[in-house]
Write a protein that holds these residues in place. Structure first.
Motif, PDB file in Angstrom:
ATOM      1  N   LEU A  37      10.109   8.366  10.859  1.00 17.62           N
ATOM      2  CA  LEU A  37      10.924   7.165  11.025  1.00 17.62           C
ATOM      3  C   LEU A  37      11.751   6.873   9.776  1.00 17.62           C
ATOM      4  O   LEU A  37      12.842   6.318   9.879  1.00 17.62           O
ATOM      5  N   ALA A  38      11.246   7.234   8.620  1.00 17.16           N
ATOM      6  CA  ALA A  38      12.038   7.091   7.397  1.00 17.16           C
ATOM      7  C   ALA A  38      13.275   7.973   7.486  1.00 17.16           C
ATOM      8  O   ALA A  38      14.382   7.561   7.107  1.00 17.16           O
ATOM      9  N   TYR A  39      13.097   9.185   8.005  1.00 20.42           N
ATOM     10  CA  TYR A  39      14.230  10.098   8.182  1.00 20.42           C
ATOM     11  C   TYR A  39      15.233   9.516   9.181  1.00 20.42           C
ATOM     12  O   TYR A  39      16.450   9.555   8.958  1.00 20.42           O
ATOM     13  N   ALA A  40      14.719   8.958  10.294  1.00 25.95           N
ATOM     14  CA  ALA A  40      15.601   8.376  11.318  1.00 25.95           C
ATOM     15  C   ALA A  40      16.369   7.182  10.776  1.00 25.95           C
ATOM     16  O   ALA A  40      17.513   6.932  11.164  1.00 25.95           O
ATOM     17  N   ALA A  41      15.725   6.435   9.867  1.00 27.43           N
ATOM     18  CA  ALA A  41      16.349   5.228   9.319  1.00 27.43           C
ATOM     19  C   ALA A  41      17.217   5.511   8.102  1.00 27.43           C
ATOM     20  O   ALA A  41      17.898   4.608   7.606  1.00 27.43           O
ATOM     21  N   HIS A  42      17.180   6.749   7.587  1.00 26.75           N
ATOM     22  CA  HIS A  42      17.956   7.139   6.400  1.00 26.75           C
ATOM     23  C   HIS A  42      17.539   6.327   5.176  1.00 26.75           C
ATOM     24  O   HIS A  42      18.384   5.881   4.398  1.00 26.75           O
ATOM     25  N   VAL A  43      16.214   6.121   5.047  1.00 24.87           N
ATOM     26  CA  VAL A  43      15.701   5.383   3.887  1.00 24.87           C
ATOM     27  C   VAL A  43      14.523   6.156   3.301  1.00 24.87           C
ATOM     28  O   VAL A  43      14.001   7.092   3.915  1.00 24.87           O
ATOM     29  N   SER A  44      14.098   5.743   2.113  1.00 25.66           N
ATOM     30  CA  SER A  44      12.957   6.390   1.463  1.00 25.66           C
ATOM     31  C   SER A  44      11.658   5.998   2.168  1.00 25.66           C
ATOM     32  O   SER A  44      11.603   5.012   2.920  1.00 25.66           O
ATOM     33  N   ALA A  45      10.603   6.752   1.902  1.00 25.02           N
ATOM     34  CA  ALA A  45       9.310   6.469   2.513  1.00 25.02           C
ATOM     35  C   ALA A  45       8.786   5.074   2.151  1.00 25.02           C
ATOM     36  O   ALA A  45       8.306   4.337   3.035  1.00 25.02           O
ATOM     37  N   PRO A  46       8.845   4.642   0.880  1.00 27.15           N
ATOM     38  CA  PRO A  46       8.372   3.293   0.551  1.00 27.15           C
ATOM     39  C   PRO A  46       9.172   2.203   1.266  1.00 27.15           C
ATOM     40  O   PRO A  46       8.606   1.198   1.716  1.00 27.15           O
ATOM     41  N   THR A  47      10.496   2.400   1.355  1.00 24.43           N
ATOM     42  CA  THR A  47      11.320   1.405   2.057  1.00 24.43           C
ATOM     43  C   THR A  47      10.966   1.368   3.537  1.00 24.43           C
ATOM     44  O   THR A  47      10.847   0.285   4.138  1.00 24.43           O
ATOM     45  N   ALA A  48      10.777   2.527   4.143  1.00 24.48           N
ATOM     46  CA  ALA A  48      10.402   2.581   5.557  1.00 24.48           C
ATOM     47  C   ALA A  48       9.062   1.901   5.786  1.00 24.48           C
ATOM     48  O   ALA A  48       8.870   1.201   6.787  1.00 24.48           O
ATOM     49  N   SER A  49       8.133   2.088   4.858  1.00 19.38           N
ATOM     50  CA  SER A  49       6.811   1.463   4.978  1.00 19.38           C
ATOM     51  C   SER A  49       6.925  -0.056   5.056  1.00 19.38           C
ATOM     52  O   SER A  49       6.251  -0.711   5.849  1.00 19.38           O
ATOM     53  N   GLY A  50       7.817  -0.626   4.238  1.00 13.36           N
ATOM     54  CA  GLY A  50       8.022  -2.071   4.277  1.00 13.36           C
ATOM     55  C   GLY A  50       8.618  -2.522   5.588  1.00 13.36           C
ATOM     56  O   GLY A  50       8.199  -3.537   6.166  1.00 13.36           O
ATOM     57  N   HIS A  51       9.585  -1.790   6.087  1.00 13.43           N
ATOM     58  CA  HIS A  51      10.190  -2.127   7.373  1.00 13.43           C
ATOM     59  C   HIS A  51       9.166  -2.026   8.504  1.00 13.43           C
ATOM     60  O   HIS A  51       9.106  -2.898   9.382  1.00 13.43           O
ATOM     61  N   LEU A  52       8.361  -0.981   8.487  1.00 14.38           N
ATOM     62  CA  LEU A  52       7.359  -0.787   9.547  1.00 14.38           C
ATOM     63  C   LEU A  52       6.322  -1.910   9.531  1.00 14.38           C
ATOM     64  O   LEU A  52       5.877  -2.361  10.592  1.00 14.38           O
ATOM     65  N   ALA A  53       5.956  -2.360   8.343  1.00 14.73           N
ATOM     66  CA  ALA A  53       4.994  -3.456   8.241  1.00 14.73           C
ATOM     67  C   ALA A  53       5.560  -4.733   8.869  1.00 14.73           C
ATOM     68  O   ALA A  53       4.866  -5.446   9.610  1.00 14.73           O
TER      69      ALA A  53
END
Length: 225
Positions: A37-53
């Protein structure tokens, strides 16, 4: 929190491009990892983690754990319905703008677990014109004739608490396709018969040679028209 406050909160979550990309990547009903999902969102893993939370806390996503891995999926079909409706209101991309997915996504795609695009709309048209299904603005039902037709096709929906049948406004065609347990049963049967095949990393589905023939014979659908 009031109804309007909750609506504003959900709208704010959808308003971020990265979160919108995450939700869009999950609209085919699959469960994906945070890395995917980080790849799909074009963001880093830590940033994706915040969005997913944030999306999980808002009950837009559900988490499944398998060993050390966590998989995220849309929390319910209602979330998929909301996203498809937002896309319909937003409208298709202007002609001058490159549209990710191209004609394949417009022709046939999944909307959570049912079929959308030209194929989904044509299926809805075929079933309603054939007297098998009746659709209203907020629901639908299968006629006695329709139950026999669906049973013969192998797509009689299983019992369950989920809405049996409802129209879902298609965002590219601006007309309804069929959602609910009936929509899911039709999509599952088409996959089982090999009439359609999923495309990798896309909600688009391919219509196979067998599908072209079967859709024409069973539903009178010819997407080459």
């Amino acid at each position: 929190m009031s109804d309007t406050s909750r609506m504003a909160s959900v709208a704010a979550l959808l308003g971020d491009p990265a979160r919108a990309n995450i939700l869009n990547a999950l609209m085919d009903g699959r469960a994906l990892t945070a890395k995917e999902l980080a790849y799909a969102a074009h963001v880093s893993a830590p940033t994706a983690s915040g969005h997913l939370a944030r999306l999980t806390d808002a009950s837009l996503l559900a988490v499944e754990r398998q060993g050390r891995h966590r998989y995220f999926r849309l929390a319910s079909p209602l979330v998929g319905q909301m996203l498809e409706s937002v896309m319909a209101v937003a409208g298709p991309a202007p002609r001058r703008t490159a549209w990710r997915g191209g004609d394949a996504l417009r022709t046939a795609r999944t909307c959570y677990d049912h079929l959308a695009g030209r194929l989904g709309v044509r299926l809805a048209d075929s079933l309603t014109l054939g007297g098998h299904v009746t659709l209203s603005s907020d629901g639908g039902e299968v006629t006695d004739q329709g139950h026999a037709f669906l049973a013969d096709f192998g797509a009689e929906p299983a019992a369950g608490k989920r809405v049996f049948c409802r129209p879902c406004l298609d965002w590219s065609e601006r007309r309804p396709h069929i959602a609910g347990r009936l929509g899911a049963a039709l999509a599952a049967r088409c996959l089982q018969l090999g009439w359609i095949a999923r495309q990798r990393d896309s909600r688009a589905v391919s219509i196979t040679t067998a599908g072209t023939r079967g859709l024409a014979e069973r539903f009178g659908i010819d997407l080459s028209e």
